[in-house]
Write an enzyme that holds these catalytic residues in place. Structure first.
Site: not given
Ligand code: FCB
Length: 465
Positions: A77, A121, A166, A294, A296, A371
C-alpha cells in the site's frame, strides 16, 4: 494465542505514504504541497523536520520493493503524490511523475505483489489550498479530475484503488486543530472539508469504477474506538457525539448515503451545513469492494462538568484549538498504559471491537486493516541489530485481535503493517520511528529490525509466531 492460523489467501502487506518516504521534493517537476509549506513553516514540526529528503524512496524505490519481496508480502500500500503527477492541481499530468508510479506498479506486478494505491494521503497541491483547500467545493472537482487522469494512466494494473487515507485527519487536524497541514483553525471550515472530502470520494470512486472496472475500490478510515468513562447518560452522550464527528461523519455519507441527524444537530451552532447540495450524499455513497481500517489505540471520553480543569488527551497532538468541532462539552481523558512512543495507549481489544462493530453494521462489506503498528524508541545494538521486542509484542497482539474478530465472523481480508520503513511522521518529523525496517537518515541505509524478521515468519507461514 499459541496457535493462531490465518486462512489461505489472507493478504499480508505493508504500507507507506508518498510525503513520508519519497523525498525528491523538487525533482522532475513535482510542485509544492500543503505539507511542504507546513513543514517549512518554523514551529510546525518537531525539530523543523521536512519531507525534502525523507527516506529518499524516490531514488531507492527498486531496492525498497525488493525488501517487500524478501518480506514475503502479497501486497504493498503506497500513495501517489498529487503534486508530483499534477503539480498545478489541474490540467495535464506531469509525465515524469506518472512514469515514477508506472515503473513502481510494473515492478510490483513483476514481483507478484499487489499494488494498493491511495490517491490522497494528505499532500494537497499548494495551489489548491491557495484557492480555498478542502473547505472549497471546487477542490472535490479538482480531485475527480486528478483521479480521472491518473487512473486513466495506471488503470487496472493497480489491484486496489483507495480514494482517501483518513479524511478525518485532513479535515479536523488540518482545518480545526491545525496540527496538520494546512494548519488552519476554523471549525466551520473543518466541517465543510469533511463534506468535500466525502463528495470527492464519491466522485473519484465513480471514475475508478468506470475507468478500472477490474480494480477493487476502497477508502481508508481511521475509525475511533470511543469509550465512555462511566455508564452515566451524560458520558454515553459524550461518546455518541464524538462517534458522530469521528466515525459516522464519514460512514454515514460513504456507506449509508446520508449524514447522521445527530451530527447535524450537534454542530448546528458551528454551521448550517448548507454546503451539502442535493444529491451529494448519494454521490458519496459509491459502492465499495472493501473498507480500509487504520487502527492504533482507543479514545476515552466523559461529559465535562464545565468547572474543573479540562483534560484534552485525545492522542492527536496539542493545540489551543480543538479538533472536536462543537464538542466543548466533552472531555478527553488519559488512558491506562502501556503506551507507544506516540503516547498512544496499547489496547488490542479495541481492534477486535472495531472490526466486530463494522461487521455488525455493514455485514456485506469486506474489511482490510490498512494500517496498524507502533513507534518505539529503537536502539541499535553494538552488533547493528535492532531488538524491537515491544513492536513485535504490539504487532502480535493486534494480529491476534484481528484473528479473534475473524473467528467471531468479521470478514477481514488482509493486514498491512505501518510501516515498511521509518519515515517522516508528520508533525513529529523523524523523531518517531514506525518502520519494521530501520532507516539511518545519514546514510539512508536500510536495516531489518527484529520485527521485520518476525513479520516474515508470519507472512510465509500464515501462522502467528
Ligand atoms: C496514520 C497515518 C500514517 C501514519 C500513522 C502513524 O494516521 O495515516 O501516515 O502517520 O498514522
Amino acid at each position: 494465542m499459541s496457535d493462531v492460523v490465518f486462512p489461505e489467501g489472507f493478504v499480508w502487506g505493508s504500507a507507506t505514504a508518498a510525503y513520508q518516504i519519497e523525498g525528491a521534493a523538487k525533482e522532475d517537476g513535482r510542485g509544492p504541497s500543503i505539507w511542504d509549506t507546513y513543514s517549512h513553516t518554523p514551529g510546525r514540526t518537531l525539530n523543523g523536520d521536512t519531507g525534502d529528503v525523507a527516506a529518499d524512496h524516490y531514488h531507492r524505490w527498486a531496492d525498497d520493493l525488493d525488501q517487500l519481496s524478501a518480506l514475503g508480502l502479497a501486497a504493498y500500500r503506497f500513495s501517489i503524490a498529487w503534486p508530483r503527477v499534477q503539480p498545478g492541481g489541474s490540467g495535464a499530468l506531469n509525465q515524469a511523475g506518472v512514469d515514477f508510479y508506472s515503473r513502481l506498479v510494473d515492478r510490483l506486478l513483476d514481483l507478484g505483489i499487489r499494488p494498493v494505491a491511495t490517491l490522497y494521503h494528505w499532500d494537497l497541491p499548494q495551489v489548491l489550498e491557495d484557492a480555498g483547500g478542502w473547505p472549497a467545493r471546487d477542490t472535490a472537482a479538482r480531485f475527480a479530475d486528478y483521479a480521472t487522469k491518473i487512473v486513466g494512466a495506471l488503470g487496472d494494473r493497480v489491484h486496489t484503488w483507495t480514494t482517501f487515507n483518513e479524511p478525518w485527519c485532513s479535515a479536523y487536524l488540518g482545518y480545526a486543530s491545525g496540527v496538520h497541514a494546512p494548519g488552519r483553525t476554523e471549525p466551520a471550515s473543518a466541517l465543510a472539508a469533511v463534506h468535500h472530502l466525502n463528495l470527492a470520494h464519491g466522485l473519484a470512486g465513480r471514475v475508478i469504477r468506470d475507468l478500472a472496472p477490474a480494480a477493487q475500490l476502497s477508502v481508508t478510515l481511521n475509525l475511533h474506538v470511543i469509550r465512555p468513562a462511566s455508564d452515566s447518560a451524560a458520558d454515553a452522550d459524550a461518546a455518541r457525539r464524538i462517534d458522530a464527528l469521528a466515525n459516522r461523519a464519514f460512514l454515514g455519507p460513504m456507506l449509508d448515503g446520508a449524514y447522521p441527524a445527530d451530527l447535524l444537530a450537534d454542530t448546528a451552532a458551528v454551521t448550517d451545513w448548507s454546503f451539502v447540495r442535493d444529491g451529494d450524499e448519494h454521490t458519496a455513497a459509491v459502492p465499495l469492494d472493501v473498507l480500509g481500517v487504520n487502527y492504533y489505540s482507543t479514545t476515552l471520553v466523559r461529559a465535562w462538568d464545565g468547572v474543573s480543569p479540562k483534560s484534552d488527551s485525545d492522542g492527536h497532538g496539542r493545540s489551543a484549538h480543538s479538533a472536536w468541532v462543537g464538542s466543548e462539552s466533552v472531555e478527553f481523558l488519559p488512558q491506562p498504559g502501556p503506551y507507544t512512543a506516540m503516547g498512544w495507549n496499547i489496547e488490542p481489544a479495541g481492534l477486535t471491537e472495531l472490526l466486530l462493530r463494522l461487521h455488525r453494521e455493514y455485514p456485506e462489506l469486506p474489511l482490510m486493516i490498512t494500517e496498524n503498528g507502533a513507534a518505539f524508541d529503537d536502539v541499535v545494538s553494538p552488533d547493528g541489530a535492532i531488538h524491537d521486542d515491544r513492536r513485535i509484542d504490539y504487532l502480535r497482539r493486534h494480529i491476534a485481535a484481528t484473528h479473534e474478530a475473524m473467528a467471531a465472523g468479521a470478514d477481514v481480508r488482509g493486514y498491512f503493517v505501518w510501516s515498511l520503513l521509518d519515515n517522516f511522521e508528520w508533525a513529529y518529523g523523524y523523531d518517531r520511528r514506525f518502520g519494521i525496517i530501520r532507516v539511518d537518515y545519514d546514510t539512508q541505509q536500510r536495516t531489518w529490525k527484529d520485527s521485520a524478521h518476525w513479520y516474515r515468519r508470519l507472512t510465509t507461514t500464515n501462522r502467528l509466531p
